[in-house]
Design an enzyme around this catalytic site. Structure first.
Site: not given
Ligand code: GRF
Length: 192
Positions: A13, A61, A86, A103, A105
């Protein structure tokens, strides 16, 4: 508008942002909690500065989030886009950026929150899942929804084939939504 992307993994992404005209020049920082993440060489390639931290090097944190906020301030960051980050965003970052953290998802929220959303959809034998882009609050994938797109599940889908189609949607939808948010041209309902 200066933007930071937070990512822990592959960074496809992030890559999609960097390949989007009118968007890539807004990205001034990549924040990453994993020094082995494949997203890091991608940032290097695109000359995007990185802040890489090891959560275990901090006692709390709050301590590492303070450090992140310091970095965000140094780069005059106004928006944060999470792309496979994460970790839950804690109160230290939320206090400064709530309403400006988004975000993505891989499900149609509120269905299949949390980790393993693609597998959750396959295990539930539903025939449609999708992608959601939402504001981040203190919960796990609970913030107000900005945009959603459906992805139909085929009877012969495997985890890999479904993930591929979901990510194809992500790589188009996320840059578009980010672009519109930054340019203040977002029309509510456009993507829902
Ligand atoms: C994506 O599928 C997103 O929806 C989720 O984590 C994944 C990240 O993929 N939150 P990338 O690291 O951008 O390839």
């Amino acid at each position: 508008m200066n933007v930071a992307v937070f990512a822990s993994g592959t960074g496809s992404n992030f890559q999609a942002f960097m390949e989007t005209k009118g968007l890539h020049h807004h990205i001034v920082l990549l924040v990453c909690d994993n020094r082995h993440a494949p997203v890091l060489p991608k940032a290097l390639f695109h000359n995007v500065p990185t802040f890489v931290f090891e959560p275990t090097n901090y006692t709390t944190k709050e301590a590492y989030e303070r450090e992140i906020v310091k970095q965000l301030m140094a780069f005059d960051v106004e928006w944060i886009f999470l792309a496979g980050y994460m970790r839950l965003i804690g109160p230290t970052i939320l206090w400064v950026y709530e309403g400006r953290i988004v975000n993505i998802h891989p499900s149609l929220l509120p269905q299949f929150k949390g980790r393993g959303a693609i597998k959750q959809a396959l295990d539930a034998h539903v025939n449609v899942t999708g992608v959601t882009i939402h504001y981040v609050d203190e919960g796990i994938d609970t913030g107000p929804i900005i945009a959603q797109e459906r992805v139909y599940i085929r009877p012969d889908d495997t985890f890999a084939s479904l993930k591929r189609r979901i990510q194809m949607v992500e790589h188009k939808l996320y840059p578009r939504v980010v672009y519109e948010l930054l340019n203040d041209s977002f029309v509510k309902g456009d993507f829902l």
